[in-house]
Scaffold this motif. Sequence first.
Motif, mmCIF file in Angstrom:
data_model
loop_
_atom_site.group_PDB
_atom_site.id
_atom_site.type_symbol
_atom_site.label_atom_id
_atom_site.label_comp_id
_atom_site.label_asym_id
_atom_site.label_seq_id
_atom_site.Cartn_x
_atom_site.Cartn_y
_atom_site.Cartn_z
ATOM 1 N N PHE A 16 0.852 -1.189 0.000
ATOM 2 C CA PHE A 16 0.000 0.000 0.000
ATOM 3 C C PHE A 16 0.889 1.240 0.000
ATOM 4 C CE2 PHE A 16 -2.383 3.243 2.478
ATOM 5 C CZ PHE A 16 -3.328 3.519 1.496
ATOM 6 N N LEU A 17 0.705 2.083 -0.976
ATOM 7 C CA LEU A 17 1.542 3.277 -1.110
ATOM 8 C C LEU A 17 0.649 4.504 -0.916
ATOM 9 C CD1 LEU A 17 4.421 4.258 -1.804
ATOM 10 C CD2 LEU A 17 3.661 4.432 -4.180
ATOM 11 N N PRO A 18 0.570 5.029 0.328
ATOM 12 C CA PRO A 18 -0.367 6.135 0.583
ATOM 13 C C PRO A 18 0.042 7.426 -0.092
ATOM 14 C CG PRO A 18 1.020 5.742 2.519
ATOM 15 C CD PRO A 18 1.348 4.655 1.537
ATOM 16 N N HIS A 19 1.337 7.705 -0.189
ATOM 17 C CA HIS A 19 1.758 8.975 -0.774
ATOM 18 C C HIS A 19 3.213 8.898 -1.203
ATOM 19 C CE1 HIS A 19 1.377 13.270 -1.550
ATOM 20 N NE2 HIS A 19 2.576 13.440 -1.006
ATOM 21 N N ASN A 20 3.516 9.560 -2.324
ATOM 22 C CA ASN A 20 4.899 9.590 -2.791
ATOM 23 C C ASN A 20 5.118 10.918 -3.524
ATOM 24 O OD1 ASN A 20 7.217 9.267 -4.621
ATOM 25 N ND2 ASN A 20 7.247 7.180 -3.814
ATOM 26 N N ASN A 21 5.917 11.774 -2.929
ATOM 27 C CA ASN A 21 6.119 13.098 -3.517
ATOM 28 C C ASN A 21 6.780 13.036 -4.882
ATOM 29 O OD1 ASN A 21 4.958 14.596 -1.461
ATOM 30 N ND2 ASN A 21 6.853 14.637 -0.259
ATOM 31 N N THR A 22 7.672 12.073 -5.081
ATOM 32 C CA THR A 22 8.364 11.968 -6.373
ATOM 33 C C THR A 22 7.378 11.673 -7.502
ATOM 34 O OG1 THR A 22 10.323 11.144 -5.242
ATOM 35 C CG2 THR A 22 10.196 10.782 -7.610
ATOM 36 N N GLU A 29 4.151 12.225 -7.439
ATOM 37 C CA GLU A 29 3.280 13.391 -7.599
ATOM 38 C C GLU A 29 3.945 14.451 -8.473
ATOM 39 O OE1 GLU A 29 0.253 13.994 -6.547
ATOM 40 O OE2 GLU A 29 -0.138 12.267 -5.265
ATOM 41 N N LYS A 30 5.252 14.687 -8.236
ATOM 42 C CA LYS A 30 5.972 15.695 -9.016
ATOM 43 C C LYS A 30 6.078 15.282 -10.483
ATOM 44 C CE LYS A 30 8.759 17.300 -5.111
ATOM 45 N NZ LYS A 30 10.114 17.300 -4.498
ATOM 46 N N VAL A 31 6.355 13.993 -10.717
ATOM 47 C CA VAL A 31 6.533 13.535 -12.101
ATOM 48 C C VAL A 31 5.260 13.708 -12.896
ATOM 49 C CG1 VAL A 31 6.917 11.494 -13.531
ATOM 50 C CG2 VAL A 31 8.415 11.950 -11.592
ATOM 51 N N TRP A 32 4.114 13.214 -12.362
ATOM 52 C CA TRP A 32 2.900 13.294 -13.185
ATOM 53 C C TRP A 32 2.242 14.672 -13.147
ATOM 54 C CZ3 TRP A 32 0.542 8.897 -9.900
ATOM 55 C CH2 TRP A 32 -0.129 9.398 -8.796
ATOM 56 N N THR A 33 2.774 15.576 -12.353
ATOM 57 C CA THR A 33 2.285 16.954 -12.412
ATOM 58 C C THR A 33 3.170 17.826 -13.297
ATOM 59 O OG1 THR A 33 1.390 16.753 -10.175
ATOM 60 C CG2 THR A 33 1.687 18.983 -11.048
ATOM 61 N N ILE A 34 4.490 17.692 -13.110
ATOM 62 C CA ILE A 34 5.419 18.575 -13.834
ATOM 63 C C ILE A 34 5.566 18.158 -15.297
ATOM 64 C CG2 ILE A 34 7.817 19.356 -13.939
ATOM 65 C CD1 ILE A 34 7.905 19.118 -10.909
#
Length: 397
Positions: free
Chosen positions: A171-177, A179-184
Amino acid sequence: MGLKFLLRSKKMLSLVAAFVLLGTSQLFAQATDAAAATTATDAPADNGLLTAGYYILLFVIVCFVVGIVGKILRVFDLTQQIQGKNPMNWHNIMGVCCLIFLVAGMYGAYWEFTVQGAMILPESASVHGVKIDEMFWTTTVLTMIVFVITQILLFTFLFRYRYSEKRRGHFLPHNNTIEKVWTIAPAIVLTILVIFGFFTWQQITNTVDAKGEPASINVDVTGHQFAWELRYPGADGKLGQTNYKLVNASNKLGINFKDKYSYDDLQADTLVIPVRKSIKLNIHAQDVIHSVYMPHFRVQLNAVPGLPTYFKFTPTITTREMRAKVDDQTFEYLLYCNKICGGAHYNMKKVVRVVTEAEYQAWLSQQKPYLTDQLKKDLKFAAQKGTTQQNRLALNN
């Protein structure tokens, strides 16, 4: 209950959506083929109902076949379990189905490019159209690269990471990396596309052709339900003024004949323009919003009542040259209305003919003046009538 279940079933809705998309694509493709065949033969025209009925029937049959195959597999699975054998591994089956769907979907995209893509317009016949085509193809190539990569990753991961008793899920609740990749990454791609479009549009609208020197040819295009009216300047090279208050049955464009430049204005049924000369289309509308649309020149601009607009462009390929390019001696450039402006909207179509300068001058010399003898009589009658009404009002006062 059965009907409610079907209506609430997400799988059924997904199948219906997929069927509608597939059916629409097929209908567009067949409509084009049917139109071409109709012009070549005397075969009766298909209004689309038979084609739609055929695909609805085909869809129902496919649903029944899928349902029957599912029931057979389910019975086979239960039989295996009753006999003490290992049950069917539905996770593997769904994983393989994902790979099959990926291959079928990629073939569908290829089919769209080869069949629907064959309907794409030929090369642009205007100077600025080349820039617009470059922007279109750049956007298409970039989005297709993203589409292919994401679809391959999506369905391959579904197959690769399907459920297995030998593997534990995390279970992966959150991953900033992530999030950054699919946003930037999408933001960068979209920014490139927007900036590219901005500079392309700037090159089109800021060129000398668009805003600097006056156009070589000035033509009025006026839309009303349901036709386009064309007006060319006469020997003085200038168009007379118009006023909507002067529009009537004989003066359908509302030309103000108190303006000396209006005396020699010409009317035409075909939009004839010389090649490699700057053309300015003065666009007007008399009733509702229309839209001047000339796809081969990559020109489209709304015609708004009370808000005159214009578009300047330079044609680069004559009608004769384009006929040779598309190998069709009946080819004509066309001016359409690209707004659904009413019940007879389809009537708003004009032939646009690009000719040499000599041919243009010869054609122009044969056009009739807008101020005809009949219009002169009508205007004189209108003036007398106006004077009479004015006197009557004075007497009443």
